[in-house]
Enzyme design. Structure first.
Site, PDB file in Angstrom:
ATOM      1  N   ALA A   1       0.829  -1.208   0.000  1.00  0.00           N
ATOM      2  CA  ALA A   1       0.000   0.000   0.000  1.00  0.00           C
ATOM      3  C   ALA A   1       0.866   1.262   0.000  1.00  0.00           C
ATOM      4  O   ALA A   1       0.530   2.248  -0.668  1.00  0.00           O
ATOM      5  CB  ALA A   1      -0.944  -0.010   1.205  1.00  0.00           C
TER       6      ALA A   1
ATOM      7  N   ALA B   1       2.126   1.682  -3.542  1.00  0.00           N
ATOM      8  CA  ALA B   1       1.031   2.148  -4.399  1.00  0.00           C
ATOM      9  C   ALA B   1       0.733   3.625  -4.153  1.00  0.00           C
ATOM     10  O   ALA B   1       0.616   4.415  -5.104  1.00  0.00           O
ATOM     11  CB  ALA B   1      -0.220   1.303  -4.147  1.00  0.00           C
ATOM     12  N   GLU B   2       0.623   4.019  -2.891  1.00  0.00           N
ATOM     13  CA  GLU B   2       0.288   5.416  -2.599  1.00  0.00           C
ATOM     14  C   GLU B   2       1.420   6.352  -2.997  1.00  0.00           C
ATOM     15  O   GLU B   2       1.182   7.458  -3.485  1.00  0.00           O
ATOM     16  CB  GLU B   2      -0.069   5.618  -1.127  1.00  0.00           C
ATOM     17  CG  GLU B   2      -0.525   7.040  -0.863  1.00  0.00           C
ATOM     18  CD  GLU B   2      -1.478   7.185   0.309  1.00  0.00           C
ATOM     19  OE1 GLU B   2      -1.981   8.310   0.493  1.00  0.00           O
ATOM     20  OE2 GLU B   2      -1.722   6.207   1.029  1.00  0.00           O
ATOM     21  N   THR B   3       2.648   5.912  -2.830  1.00  0.00           N
ATOM     22  CA  THR B   3       3.784   6.742  -3.219  1.00  0.00           C
ATOM     23  C   THR B   3       3.782   6.986  -4.723  1.00  0.00           C
ATOM     24  O   THR B   3       3.906   8.135  -5.176  1.00  0.00           O
ATOM     25  CB  THR B   3       5.106   6.076  -2.790  1.00  0.00           C
ATOM     26  OG1 THR B   3       5.109   5.942  -1.363  1.00  0.00           O
ATOM     27  CG2 THR B   3       6.307   6.887  -3.232  1.00  0.00           C
TER      28      THR B   3
ATOM     29  N   SER C   1       0.658   9.096  -5.745  1.00  0.00           N
ATOM     30  CA  SER C   1       0.747  10.479  -5.259  1.00  0.00           C
ATOM     31  C   SER C   1       1.748  11.293  -6.066  1.00  0.00           C
ATOM     32  O   SER C   1       1.510  12.474  -6.350  1.00  0.00           O
ATOM     33  CB  SER C   1       1.143  10.501  -3.787  1.00  0.00           C
ATOM     34  OG  SER C   1       0.113   9.976  -2.988  1.00  0.00           O
TER      35      SER C   1
END
Length: 114
Positions: free
Chosen positions: A35, A38-40, A43
């Site tokens: 996660a 994925a968020e890095t 973003s």
């Protein structure tokens, strides 16, 4: 986390992360680490899409873990699904070194003025 970027643009960001150091007690890649990757990636893509006078703030993420990874690196590819003025959404696929799908994720970021 050891994330390194391989490609970065507003429509697609690619990065990889080592499994070692990002595992849960059973020696498997931690779902939270997937996660984070994925968020890095999503973003960063959203921030590039937003431009230098704006910021991207994650407002929703989900992740489905398909299989485990125990060694090597995993690679994530964030692909833009929607790029508007106030929201950007990215689909992220994380694969192992054999190209097998480890995790799919979706991230939505709010785009705001600085």
């Amino acid at each position: 986390m050891g994330i390194e970027f391989l490609e970065a643009g507003p429509e697609r960001v690619v990065g990889r992360m080592p499994v070692a150091g990002n595992t849960q007690p059973y020696g498997l890649l931690h779902g939270g680490a997937s996660a984070v990757l994925a968020e890095t990636l999503g973003s960063v893509a959203a921030a590039i899409h937003a431009g230098p006078e704006r910021i991207a703030v994650g407002i929703e993420i989900n992740a489905t873990h398909h299989r485990s990874a125990t060694a090597g690196h995993v690679t994530g590819v964030a692909t833009r699904l929607h790029g508007g003025r106030t929201l950007a959404t990215y689909g992220i696929e994380i694969t192992d070194e054999h190209g097998k799908l480890v995790c799919t994720s979706r991230l939505t970021c709010m785009l705001r003025d600085r």
